[in-house]
Design an enzyme around this catalytic site. Structure first.
Site, PDB file in Angstrom:
ATOM      1  N   ARG A  77       0.865  -1.171   0.000  1.00  0.00           N
ATOM      2  CA  ARG A  77       0.000   0.000   0.000  1.00  0.00           C
ATOM      3  C   ARG A  77       0.904   1.225   0.000  1.00  0.00           C
ATOM      4  NH1 ARG A  77       2.501   1.969   3.685  1.00  0.00           N
ATOM      5  NH2 ARG A  77       0.964   3.617   3.700  1.00  0.00           N
ATOM      6  N   GLY A  78       0.275   2.425  -0.127  1.00  0.00           N
ATOM      7  CA  GLY A  78       1.080   3.643  -0.270  1.00  0.00           C
ATOM      8  C   GLY A  78       1.183   3.946  -1.751  1.00  0.00           C
ATOM      9  N   ARG A 100      -7.327  -0.200  -6.824  1.00  0.00           N
ATOM     10  CA  ARG A 100      -7.617   0.859  -5.847  1.00  0.00           C
ATOM     11  C   ARG A 100      -7.824   2.172  -6.621  1.00  0.00           C
ATOM     12  NH1 ARG A 100      -4.195   1.117  -0.523  1.00  0.00           N
ATOM     13  NH2 ARG A 100      -6.120   2.138   0.135  1.00  0.00           N
ATOM     14  N   GLN A 144      -1.612   2.310  10.004  1.00  0.00           N
ATOM     15  CA  GLN A 144      -0.329   2.456   9.287  1.00  0.00           C
ATOM     16  C   GLN A 144       0.708   3.210  10.122  1.00  0.00           C
ATOM     17  OE1 GLN A 144      -3.331   3.014   7.914  1.00  0.00           O
ATOM     18  NE2 GLN A 144      -3.387   2.602   5.735  1.00  0.00           N
ATOM     19  N   ASP A 175      -1.826  10.881  -1.929  1.00  0.00           N
ATOM     20  CA  ASP A 175      -2.252   9.846  -2.885  1.00  0.00           C
ATOM     21  C   ASP A 175      -2.610  10.449  -4.233  1.00  0.00           C
ATOM     22  OD1 ASP A 175      -2.927   8.721  -0.030  1.00  0.00           O
ATOM     23  OD2 ASP A 175      -2.527   7.067  -1.415  1.00  0.00           O
ATOM     24  N   ASN A 193      -5.137  12.435   0.878  1.00  0.00           N
ATOM     25  CA  ASN A 193      -4.216  11.564   1.629  1.00  0.00           C
ATOM     26  C   ASN A 193      -5.062  10.777   2.641  1.00  0.00           C
ATOM     27  OD1 ASN A 193      -1.475  10.671   2.176  1.00  0.00           O
ATOM     28  ND2 ASN A 193      -1.664  11.723   4.134  1.00  0.00           N
ATOM     29  N   LYS A 194      -4.434   9.925   3.368  1.00  0.00           N
ATOM     30  CA  LYS A 194      -5.117   9.029   4.317  1.00  0.00           C
ATOM     31  C   LYS A 194      -6.159   9.760   5.153  1.00  0.00           C
ATOM     32  CE  LYS A 194      -4.904   5.573   4.590  1.00  0.00           C
ATOM     33  NZ  LYS A 194      -5.927   4.756   3.890  1.00  0.00           N
TER      34      LYS A 194
HETATM   35  O1  MRU Z   1      -4.433   3.169   2.188  1.00  0.00           O
HETATM   36  P1  MRU Z   1      -2.958   3.382   2.051  1.00  0.00           P
HETATM   37  O2  MRU Z   1      -2.172   2.818   3.169  1.00  0.00           O
HETATM   38  O3  MRU Z   1      -2.467   2.963   0.681  1.00  0.00           O
HETATM   39  O4  MRU Z   1      -2.794   4.955   2.131  1.00  0.00           O
HETATM   40  C1  MRU Z   1      -1.510   5.498   2.048  1.00  0.00           C
HETATM   41  C2  MRU Z   1      -1.441   6.951   2.278  1.00  0.00           C
HETATM   42  O5  MRU Z   1      -2.444   7.628   2.437  1.00  0.00           O
HETATM   43  C3  MRU Z   1      -0.077   7.582   2.197  1.00  0.00           C
HETATM   44  O6  MRU Z   1       0.021   8.648   3.081  1.00  0.00           O
HETATM   45  C4  MRU Z   1       0.161   8.065   0.765  1.00  0.00           C
HETATM   46  O7  MRU Z   1      -0.039   7.019  -0.142  1.00  0.00           O
HETATM   47  C5  MRU Z   1       1.496   8.634   0.567  1.00  0.00           C
HETATM   48  S1  MRU Z   1       2.685   7.383   0.455  1.00  0.00           S
HETATM   49  C6  MRU Z   1       4.198   7.975   0.100  1.00  0.00           C
END
Ligand code: MRU
Length: 348
Positions: free
Chosen positions: A45-46, A88, A198, A239, A249-250
């Site tokens: 993920r990320g 995703r 996370q 993201d 972002n998250k």
């Molecule tokens: O749901 P995830 O864990 O994929 O979400 C990740 C995030 O929101 C990160 O902060 C984002 O992808 C930046 S990663 C360098």
């Protein structure tokens, strides 16, 4: 160095982020379908890590395709791209990487009808995407590191570290590592980041591995620690960044940005150019993934919510550009008005 994802002769190898930090397990995925599933189920993920994994998955799928001519391979490859794009919806790096792979296919196809050569070019392109991601994060880490003072405490949300990218530095944590490598002492406060944790599981783990001082707080403690004067800057990843600088972002990032503004703390976003989506004028157009309610009602196998109660689980939120002090990219630091500065970074 943490190896988040890599290409091997046996398949695509990745660290299983679902079970970190209690187990450090590596999986080797042996088909493009397995890679797509790993993205969907958060083995990886990320945003940048998802893009790199998709590129490797497509290279693997093409390598295993049985068609004997380039037209057959093209049809199969189109289908694989479709499957990969449905994993995703929010992180634009996924679609950016798929487009890079499609372009590589088109270029190879224009030059040759040899199926083996096209397959080889796709493997090379995926490896290039991987290498570029590591370089980009080193570059943005250096730019961003200059914004932090020696002795600063940085609050971060989610995991935007090595584990969220091809490996090595990361984006938000790349900025912290950039400052550290420039000789500054930096401490980190990591939001736990409900519901997938996370922050607690991944950010705290990778910073501890790197001997960077880290303190975990639950998400609802952020306002309190800011009010106590314990936070000098907020640095988060992204993201998808719209043309006007609105940043997805998250989930919970928006709340942190509002709190930072209230307390006069600079709120920085760190992301490579591949995260900027100039096709969307504002953050209102960014698709927000809704994930399974089970992530909210359960921790691992344990249910703690009452049966039958409604649950929402949006995985991301959008922080409006007016709350963002700067966007740190691998091409430099963008400031408001973002519509101009981001366009220059992407096109320039
Ligand atoms: O749901 P995830 O864990 O994929 O979400 C990740 C995030 O929101 C990160 O902060 C984002 O992808 C930046 S990663 C360098």
């Amino acid at each position: 160095m943490i190896k988040t994802v890599e290409w091997t002769n046996e398949g695509v190898r990745m660290i299983d982020q679902r079970v970190l930090p209690t187990e450090v397990t590596y999986l080797t995925l042996r088909s493009y379908e397995e890679v797509a599933d790993a993205i969907k189920t958060m083995v990886v993920r990320g945003a940048p890590a998802i893009g790199v994994s998709a590129a490797f998955g497509l290279a693997l799928g093409a390598k295993q395709a049985v068609g004997t001519d380039a037209t057959d391979l093209e049809q199969d490859f189109d289908y694989m791209c479709q499957v990969m794009s449905e994993t995703r919806p929010t992180a634009v790096n996924l679609f950016w990487a798929i487009e890079r792979m499609r372009d590589a296919f088109r270029r190879a196809r224009a030059e040759t009808s040899s199926v083996e050569t096209i397959k080889q070019r796709l493997v090379e392109e995926a490896q290039k995407i991987y290498d570029e991601d590591i370089k980009a994060n080193r570059a943005l880490g250096q730019f961003g590191g200059e914004l932090l003072n020696d002795g600063a405490t940085v609050l971060t949300h989610c995991n935007a570290g090595a584990l969220a990218t091809a490996g090595d530095y990361g984006t938000a944590l790349g900025v912290i590592r950039g400052a550290r490598d420039a000789g500054k002492r930096i401490a980190v406060i990591a939001d736990e980041t409900r519901p997938f944790l996370q922050g607690t599981r991944l950010t705290a783990w990778e910073l501890a591995q790197d001997d960077i001082p880290v303190t975990i707080i639950t998400d609802n403690m952020a306002g309190h620690v800011m009010k106590q004067g314990k936070v000098d800057a907020v640095v988060v990843g992204a993201d998808r960044i719209a043309a006007n600088g609105d940043t997805a972002n998250k989930i919970g990032t928006y709340m942190v940005a509002v709190l930072a503004r209230e307390h006069g703390i600079p709120f920085y976003v760190a992301a490579p150019i591949s995260t900027i989506d100039l096709t969307l004028a504002s953050g209102d157009e960014i698709p927000i993934e809704e994930r399974n309610a089970r992530e909210v009602t359960h921790i691992r196998e344990q249910r703690f919510a009452p049966e039958g109660v409604a649950v929402q689980n949006p995985a991301f939120d959008v922080t409006p550009n007016k709350l963002v002090a700067a966007i740190i990219t691998d091409k430099g630091i963008a400031r408001a008005p973002y519509t101009e500065s981001l366009r220059k970074m992407v096109k320039g």
